[in-house]
Motif scaffolding. Structure first.
Motif, PDB file in Angstrom:
ATOM      1  N   GLY A   1       0.905   1.034   1.710  1.00 26.61           N
ATOM      2  CA  GLY A   1       1.086  -0.192   1.473  1.00 26.61           C
ATOM      3  C   GLY A   1       2.568  -1.071   1.705  1.00 26.61           C
ATOM      4  N   PHE A   2       2.667  -2.111   1.620  1.00 23.13           N
ATOM      5  CA  PHE A   2       3.692  -2.974   1.983  1.00 23.13           C
ATOM      6  C   PHE A   2       4.993  -2.749   1.235  1.00 23.13           C
ATOM      7  CE2 PHE A   2       0.175  -5.427   3.702  1.00 23.13           C
ATOM      8  CZ  PHE A   2       0.590  -5.653   4.932  1.00 23.13           C
ATOM      9  N   TYR A   3       4.876  -2.514  -0.059  1.00 26.65           N
ATOM     10  CA  TYR A   3       5.850  -2.750  -0.929  1.00 26.65           C
ATOM     11  C   TYR A   3       6.895  -3.701  -0.593  1.00 26.65           C
ATOM     12  CZ  TYR A   3       4.057   2.040  -2.242  1.00 26.65           C
ATOM     13  OH  TYR A   3       3.081   3.009  -2.395  1.00 26.65           O
ATOM     14  N   ASN A   4       6.593  -4.815  -0.613  1.00 28.09           N
ATOM     15  CA  ASN A   4       7.440  -6.136  -0.165  1.00 28.09           C
ATOM     16  C   ASN A   4       8.562  -6.213  -1.509  1.00 28.09           C
ATOM     17  OD1 ASN A   4       5.878  -6.747   1.918  1.00 28.09           O
ATOM     18  ND2 ASN A   4       4.630  -7.925   0.754  1.00 28.09           N
TER      19      ASN A   4
ATOM     20  N   ASN B   1      18.105  -5.635   5.895  1.00 25.29           N
ATOM     21  CA  ASN B   1      17.903  -7.020   6.261  1.00 25.29           C
ATOM     22  C   ASN B   1      16.725  -6.862   7.621  1.00 25.29           C
ATOM     23  OD1 ASN B   1      19.070  -8.760   4.526  1.00 25.29           O
ATOM     24  ND2 ASN B   1      20.885  -7.652   4.852  1.00 25.29           N
ATOM     25  N   ASP B   2      15.929  -5.968   7.540  1.00 23.57           N
ATOM     26  CA  ASP B   2      14.883  -6.051   8.696  1.00 23.57           C
ATOM     27  C   ASP B   2      13.723  -5.574   8.281  1.00 23.57           C
ATOM     28  OD1 ASP B   2      14.116  -6.538  11.252  1.00 23.57           O
ATOM     29  OD2 ASP B   2      14.674  -4.424  11.991  1.00 23.57           O
ATOM     30  N   VAL B   3      12.799  -5.940   8.347  1.00 18.82           N
ATOM     31  CA  VAL B   3      11.310  -5.389   8.079  1.00 18.82           C
ATOM     32  C   VAL B   3      10.910  -4.192   8.611  1.00 18.82           C
ATOM     33  CG1 VAL B   3      10.490  -7.769   7.315  1.00 18.82           C
ATOM     34  CG2 VAL B   3      10.200  -7.152   9.702  1.00 18.82           C
ATOM     35  N   ALA B   4       9.985  -3.533   8.193  1.00 17.36           N
ATOM     36  CA  ALA B   4       9.412  -2.352   8.638  1.00 17.36           C
ATOM     37  C   ALA B   4       8.778  -2.241   9.930  1.00 17.36           C
ATOM     38  CB  ALA B   4       8.455  -1.774   7.374  1.00 17.36           C
ATOM     39  N   TRP B   5       8.308  -3.493  10.248  1.00 23.57           N
ATOM     40  CA  TRP B   5       7.461  -3.514  11.439  1.00 23.57           C
ATOM     41  C   TRP B   5       8.184  -4.039  12.774  1.00 23.57           C
ATOM     42  CZ3 TRP B   5       5.064  -5.678   7.032  1.00 23.57           C
ATOM     43  CH2 TRP B   5       5.589  -6.926   6.904  1.00 23.57           C
TER      44      TRP B   5
ATOM     45  N   PRO C   1       7.365 -12.723   9.015  1.00 22.36           N
ATOM     46  CA  PRO C   1       6.221 -13.181   8.138  1.00 22.36           C
ATOM     47  C   PRO C   1       4.977 -12.811   8.748  1.00 22.36           C
ATOM     48  CG  PRO C   1       7.119 -14.953   9.360  1.00 22.36           C
ATOM     49  CD  PRO C   1       8.227 -13.762   9.687  1.00 22.36           C
ATOM     50  N   ARG C   2       4.696 -11.595   9.107  1.00 26.68           N
ATOM     51  CA  ARG C   2       3.833 -11.158   9.996  1.00 26.68           C
ATOM     52  C   ARG C   2       2.402 -11.335   9.258  1.00 26.68           C
ATOM     53  NH1 ARG C   2       4.981 -11.306  15.206  1.00 26.68           N
ATOM     54  NH2 ARG C   2       6.549  -9.698  16.092  1.00 26.68           N
ATOM     55  N   THR C   3       2.531 -10.868   7.913  1.00 23.02           N
ATOM     56  CA  THR C   3       1.433 -11.082   7.201  1.00 23.02           C
ATOM     57  C   THR C   3       1.073 -12.427   6.831  1.00 23.02           C
ATOM     58  OG1 THR C   3       2.016  -8.909   6.047  1.00 23.02           O
ATOM     59  CG2 THR C   3       0.543 -10.304   4.832  1.00 23.02           C
ATOM     60  N   GLN C   4       1.949 -13.440   6.592  1.00 24.30           N
ATOM     61  CA  GLN C   4       1.598 -14.626   6.315  1.00 24.30           C
ATOM     62  C   GLN C   4       1.295 -15.324   7.475  1.00 24.30           C
ATOM     63  OE1 GLN C   4       4.521 -13.287   5.633  1.00 24.30           O
ATOM     64  NE2 GLN C   4       4.771 -13.450   3.349  1.00 24.30           N
ATOM     65  N   ILE C   5       1.511 -15.053   8.834  1.00 25.04           N
ATOM     66  CA  ILE C   5       0.889 -15.546   9.983  1.00 25.04           C
ATOM     67  C   ILE C   5      -0.582 -15.309  10.251  1.00 25.04           C
ATOM     68  CG2 ILE C   5       1.298 -15.665  12.701  1.00 25.04           C
ATOM     69  CD1 ILE C   5       4.197 -15.328  12.069  1.00 25.04           C
ATOM     70  N   PHE C   6      -0.599 -13.783   9.801  1.00 23.37           N
ATOM     71  CA  PHE C   6      -1.885 -13.164   9.974  1.00 23.37           C
ATOM     72  C   PHE C   6      -3.129 -14.193   9.302  1.00 23.37           C
ATOM     73  CE2 PHE C   6      -5.319 -10.515   8.575  1.00 23.37           C
ATOM     74  CZ  PHE C   6      -6.008 -10.041   9.771  1.00 23.37           C
ATOM     75  N   VAL C   7      -2.454 -14.310   7.959  1.00 22.54           N
ATOM     76  CA  VAL C   7      -3.503 -15.025   6.976  1.00 22.54           C
ATOM     77  C   VAL C   7      -3.671 -16.555   7.438  1.00 22.54           C
ATOM     78  CG1 VAL C   7      -3.794 -15.864   4.537  1.00 22.54           C
ATOM     79  CG2 VAL C   7      -2.936 -13.536   4.915  1.00 22.54           C
TER      80      VAL C   7
ATOM     81  N   PHE D   1      -2.722  -9.364  17.286  1.00 22.79           N
ATOM     82  CA  PHE D   1      -1.320  -8.721  17.646  1.00 22.79           C
ATOM     83  C   PHE D   1      -0.786  -8.607  16.175  1.00 22.79           C
ATOM     84  CE2 PHE D   1       3.075  -9.489  17.759  1.00 22.79           C
ATOM     85  CZ  PHE D   1       3.609  -8.580  18.813  1.00 22.79           C
ATOM     86  N   GLU D   2      -1.022  -9.484  15.192  1.00 24.65           N
ATOM     87  CA  GLU D   2      -0.544  -9.439  13.785  1.00 24.65           C
ATOM     88  C   GLU D   2      -1.143  -8.334  13.148  1.00 24.65           C
ATOM     89  OE1 GLU D   2       2.328 -10.531  13.669  1.00 24.65           O
ATOM     90  OE2 GLU D   2       2.512 -12.872  14.043  1.00 24.65           O
ATOM     91  N   ALA D   3      -2.356  -8.024  13.422  1.00 27.18           N
ATOM     92  CA  ALA D   3      -3.066  -7.123  12.671  1.00 27.18           C
ATOM     93  C   ALA D   3      -2.632  -5.804  13.113  1.00 27.18           C
ATOM     94  CB  ALA D   3      -4.502  -7.003  13.000  1.00 27.18           C
ATOM     95  N   VAL D   4      -2.279  -5.375  14.317  1.00 28.47           N
ATOM     96  CA  VAL D   4      -1.764  -4.255  14.973  1.00 28.47           C
ATOM     97  C   VAL D   4      -0.468  -3.852  14.131  1.00 28.47           C
ATOM     98  CG1 VAL D   4      -0.738  -3.125  17.148  1.00 28.47           C
ATOM     99  CG2 VAL D   4      -3.206  -4.341  17.291  1.00 28.47           C
ATOM    100  N   ASN D   5       0.533  -5.127  14.112  1.00 30.30           N
ATOM    101  CA  ASN D   5       1.772  -5.111  13.516  1.00 30.30           C
ATOM    102  C   ASN D   5       1.669  -4.349  12.098  1.00 30.30           C
ATOM    103  OD1 ASN D   5       4.332  -5.757  15.115  1.00 30.30           O
ATOM    104  ND2 ASN D   5       2.684  -6.930  16.102  1.00 30.30           N
TER     105      ASN D   5
END
Length: 362
Positions: free
Chosen positions: A276-279, A251-255, A38-44, A77-81
């Motif tokens: 884009g993320f293409y979640n 079963n793993d995220v891109a970053w 949840p990198r994006t969620q943590i960033f927000v 940190f999350e922004a860099v990821n």
């Protein structure tokens, strides 16, 4: 009331800071690796929490100064990821020209169907509408195999692995296949496919389809076998003399460190970077989504189109990528480069995964 709000804010800040940095620990336990996602969620959430901190003027206190610095560090940190998967980043895969030869193009539709999904017709309609050259379905059992026949009968080449353990896999192709192998790299219950597909211009492309187990308590207590399988495929394709495509549900995220290690080991490109993320997961929860379904490829290809397709009542959205074989321009695209630790990290990842698989067999 204000004291309660301050305590709640401090608690949220502490959780977010821990969630940001705990994945840096060298452990593969599921309750560590789950925070890769949840990198994006943590960033927000960190950004909102920081605004509340500033609005409530909490930086005046010693503990809050530490939390404030921790939140800023989390945001950075999350922004860099996540930055590479935004439109602010340069693309890793160049756009194919509009006049790219049609006989050098290949389209692949990847869909984790969710085995217990009974809305088969939604995917049948989507396949018939999009008409891909290759169709890779995951979590497909014998029921799905039969239900998809109205669409898959149009594919003369097929690799069918109907399983009821949610790791069934089917590959359908309108293009010729050769030297097809069904493999079980680390687990007899988890298949993968290696084959070669011939483009309309006669070029053969090496294709790998994967779907390792995720690090969750109901599947695997840690990520060792998942990580090892991903890196094993990466090492194998690096030695290939062919253009390469690797597709599936990692079963793993891109970053994550593992997927980035896979790219460094394999040299494959990610067409999402700069676009884009293409979640693709979880299709059911808008606020809890991340990219789990991937199409990586060698620098022989440029991108015609990348799409996250409509909901099919699965917990994953399907993905579709159309690639254009353009070997004369391959050096325009920069392969991910290994650093001095890549080989050692890859060897250790594979070793740990194999040891865990052996322990389970014993």
């Amino acid at each position: 009331m204000k004291n309660a709000a301050v305590i709640a804010l401090r608690t949220v800040a502490t959780i977010l800071i821990i969630a940001t940095f705990v994945p840096l620990l060298p452990f593969e336990a599921w309750y560590i690796r789950i925070f890769d996602f949840p990198r994006t969620q943590i960033f927000v959430m960190a950004a909102l929490t920081l605004l509340f901190f500033l609005g409530m003027r909490l930086w005046r206190f010693g503990l809050d100064k530490i939390l404030l610095m921790g939140l800023v560090a989390s945001l950075v940190f999350e922004a860099v990821n996540i930055y590479p998967y935004t439109f602010l980043s340069p693309v890793e895969v160049k756009q194919a020209p509009a006049d790219a030869p049609a006989d050098g193009q290949l389209s692949i539709l990847v869909s984790n169907v969710y085995q217990h999904n009974v809305e088969h017709q939604l995917l049948v309609d989507l396949i018939q509408e999009r008409n891909p050259d290759l169709l890779l379905t995951l979590e497909t059992d014998s029921i799905w195999q039969e239900a998809l026949r109205p669409a898959t009968d149009a594919f003369p080449e097929r690799v069918t692995i109907p399983l009821s353990n949610t790791y069934g896999m089917h590959l359908y192709s309108k293009l010729p296949l050769r030297q097809t192998r069904i493999r079980h790299l680390l687990d007899e219950e988890i298949p993968s496919i290696k084959t070669y597909v011939q483009l309309r211009n006669g070029v053969w492309v090496e294709l790998h389809a994967v779907h390792p187990k995720p690090p969750v308590p109901t599947e695997d207590d840690d990520s060792k076998k998942r990580d090892a399988e991903i890196v094993l495929v990466g090492k194998e394709v690096k030695r290939s003399d062919y253009p390469v495509i690797v597709a599936g549900d990692f079963n793993d995220v891109a970053w994550s460190n593992t997927t980035l290690l896979f790219q460094e080991v394999s040299g494959l490109l990610d067409p999402r970077i700069g676009r884009g993320f293409y979640n693709t997961f979880n299709a059911r929860y808008k606020l809890l989504r991340w990219p789990l379904d991937h199409v990586f490829h060698s620098d022989h290809f440029k991108l015609v189109k990348l799409e996250r397709l409509p909901d099919i009542n699965s917990d994953h959205f399907p993905m579709m990528a159309t690639l254009s074989f353009a070997p004369e321009n391959k050096y325009e695209q920069k392969e991910p480069q290994p650093d001095e630790d890549t080989a050692e990290e890859a060897a250790e990842t594979i070793k740990e995964g194999k040891e865990e698989a052996q322990e389970e067999d014993d």
